[in-house]
Design a protein around this motif. Structure first.
Motif, short mmCIF file in Angstrom:
data_model
loop_
_atom_site.label_atom_id
_atom_site.label_comp_id
_atom_site.label_asym_id
_atom_site.label_seq_id
_atom_site.Cartn_x
_atom_site.Cartn_y
_atom_site.Cartn_z
N LEU A 1 10.92 10.55 -18.76
CA LEU A 1 9.72 9.82 -19.14
C LEU A 1 9.95 8.31 -19.10
O LEU A 1 9.06 7.55 -18.71
N PHE A 2 11.14 7.87 -19.47
CA PHE A 2 11.47 6.45 -19.42
C PHE A 2 11.34 5.93 -17.99
O PHE A 2 10.72 4.89 -17.75
N PHE A 3 11.96 6.63 -17.05
CA PHE A 3 11.89 6.17 -15.67
C PHE A 3 10.50 6.31 -15.08
O PHE A 3 10.10 5.54 -14.21
N LEU A 4 9.74 7.26 -15.56
CA LEU A 4 8.34 7.40 -15.15
C LEU A 4 7.54 6.16 -15.60
O LEU A 4 6.76 5.61 -14.82
N VAL A 5 7.78 5.71 -16.80
CA VAL A 5 7.11 4.51 -17.31
C VAL A 5 7.53 3.27 -16.51
O VAL A 5 6.69 2.43 -16.18
N THR A 6 8.80 3.17 -16.16
CA THR A 6 9.23 2.02 -15.35
C THR A 6 8.60 2.06 -13.96
O THR A 6 8.26 1.01 -13.40
N LEU A 7 8.41 3.25 -13.43
CA LEU A 7 7.75 3.38 -12.13
C LEU A 7 6.29 2.94 -12.22
O LEU A 7 5.79 2.21 -11.36
N ILE A 8 5.62 3.34 -13.28
CA ILE A 8 4.23 2.91 -13.48
C ILE A 8 4.16 1.40 -13.60
O ILE A 8 3.28 0.75 -13.02
N GLY A 9 5.10 0.82 -14.34
CA GLY A 9 5.14 -0.64 -14.46
C GLY A 9 5.33 -1.32 -13.11
O GLY A 9 4.71 -2.35 -12.83
N SER A 10 6.15 -0.74 -12.27
CA SER A 10 6.37 -1.30 -10.93
C SER A 10 5.11 -1.22 -10.08
O SER A 10 4.79 -2.16 -9.34
N ILE A 11 4.40 -0.11 -10.17
CA ILE A 11 3.16 0.04 -9.41
C ILE A 11 2.14 -1.00 -9.85
O ILE A 11 1.51 -1.67 -9.03
N VAL A 12 1.98 -1.15 -11.16
CA VAL A 12 1.04 -2.14 -11.69
C VAL A 12 1.48 -3.54 -11.28
O VAL A 12 0.65 -4.37 -10.88
N GLY A 13 2.79 -3.81 -11.33
CA GLY A 13 3.29 -5.12 -10.92
C GLY A 13 2.98 -5.43 -9.47
O GLY A 13 2.58 -6.56 -9.14
N LEU A 14 3.14 -4.47 -8.58
CA LEU A 14 2.79 -4.69 -7.18
C LEU A 14 1.31 -5.01 -7.01
O LEU A 14 0.94 -5.86 -6.21
N LYS A 15 0.48 -4.33 -7.76
CA LYS A 15 -0.97 -4.58 -7.69
C LYS A 15 -1.26 -6.01 -8.15
O LYS A 15 -2.04 -6.73 -7.54
N ALA B 1 0.83 -1.21 0.00
CA ALA B 1 0.00 0.00 0.00
C ALA B 1 0.86 1.26 0.00
O ALA B 1 0.62 2.20 -0.76
N TYR B 2 1.88 1.27 0.83
CA TYR B 2 2.74 2.45 0.92
C TYR B 2 3.50 2.66 -0.39
O TYR B 2 3.62 3.79 -0.87
N ALA B 3 4.02 1.58 -0.97
CA ALA B 3 4.75 1.70 -2.23
C ALA B 3 3.85 2.20 -3.35
O ALA B 3 4.24 3.07 -4.14
N VAL B 4 2.64 1.69 -3.42
CA VAL B 4 1.70 2.14 -4.45
C VAL B 4 1.30 3.60 -4.21
O VAL B 4 1.26 4.41 -5.14
N TRP B 5 1.03 3.94 -2.97
CA TRP B 5 0.65 5.32 -2.62
C TRP B 5 1.74 6.31 -3.02
O TRP B 5 1.47 7.32 -3.66
N THR B 6 2.98 6.02 -2.63
CA THR B 6 4.07 6.93 -2.99
C THR B 6 4.33 6.91 -4.49
O THR B 6 4.69 7.95 -5.06
N GLY B 7 4.14 5.77 -5.12
CA GLY B 7 4.32 5.69 -6.57
C GLY B 7 3.31 6.55 -7.33
O GLY B 7 3.67 7.28 -8.26
N ILE B 8 2.06 6.46 -6.91
CA ILE B 8 1.02 7.30 -7.53
C ILE B 8 1.36 8.77 -7.31
O ILE B 8 1.26 9.59 -8.23
N GLY B 9 1.77 9.09 -6.09
CA GLY B 9 2.15 10.47 -5.81
C GLY B 9 3.33 10.93 -6.65
O GLY B 9 3.34 12.04 -7.16
N ALA B 10 4.32 10.06 -6.80
CA ALA B 10 5.51 10.43 -7.58
C ALA B 10 5.16 10.61 -9.05
O ALA B 10 5.54 11.62 -9.67
N VAL B 11 4.45 9.66 -9.62
CA VAL B 11 4.08 9.75 -11.04
C VAL B 11 3.20 10.98 -11.26
O VAL B 11 3.43 11.77 -12.18
N GLY B 12 2.20 11.14 -10.43
CA GLY B 12 1.29 12.27 -10.59
C GLY B 12 1.98 13.61 -10.43
O GLY B 12 1.73 14.56 -11.18
N THR B 13 2.89 13.69 -9.46
CA THR B 13 3.59 14.94 -9.22
C THR B 13 4.53 15.28 -10.38
O THR B 13 4.63 16.44 -10.79
N VAL B 14 5.19 14.28 -10.93
CA VAL B 14 6.04 14.53 -12.10
C VAL B 14 5.19 15.01 -13.27
O VAL B 14 5.55 15.97 -13.97
N LEU B 15 4.04 14.36 -13.49
CA LEU B 15 3.17 14.78 -14.59
C LEU B 15 2.63 16.19 -14.38
O LEU B 15 2.58 16.99 -15.32
#
Length: 108
Positions: A90-104, A61-75
């Motif tokens: 943008l490349f690292f932003l996409v890898t972060l999104i992939g990590s969030i989806v993977g955790l889910k 939960a914490y990793a996903v929460w911070t990931g959403i915050g990080a992706v959203g804040t960068v956008l």
């Protein structure tokens, strides 16, 4: 249901970062309104994170929460505050999104 709550908590994290950015750009009374928005969004984000962690694993939960915050804040930084949108950023932003989806996906 708690995944939805967690996503909303992450969006409030983006909102409080946005408010900080806007407060930095303003002065006087308007600055204090942005700081008030920051505190409201912060409280909402934390409250929803607490609610989500009642049934979701805290680490996920914490990793996903911070990931959403990080992706959203960068956008928001790119779209609203005109920060650079370089290839590597943008490349690292996409890898972060992939990590969030993977955790889910791997969390039961």
């Amino acid at each position: 249901m708690n995944w939805i709550v967690l996503v909303i908590a992450g969006l409030f994290e983006v909102a409080f970062a946005f408010c900080l950015g806007k407060a930095k750009e303003t002065t006087g009374t308007e600055m204090y309104w942005w700081y008030a928005g920051f505190l409201i969004a912060l409280a909402a984000s934390m409250g929803l994170l607490i609610k989500a962690t009642q049934t979701l694993p805290i680490g996920t939960a914490y990793a996903v929460w911070t990931g959403i915050g990080a992706v959203g804040t960068v956008l928001v930084g790119i779209l609203v505050f005109k920060e650079p949108a370089t290839f590597l950023r943008l490349f690292f932003l996409v890898t972060l999104i992939g990590s969030i989806v993977g955790l889910k996906v791997v969390t039961h």
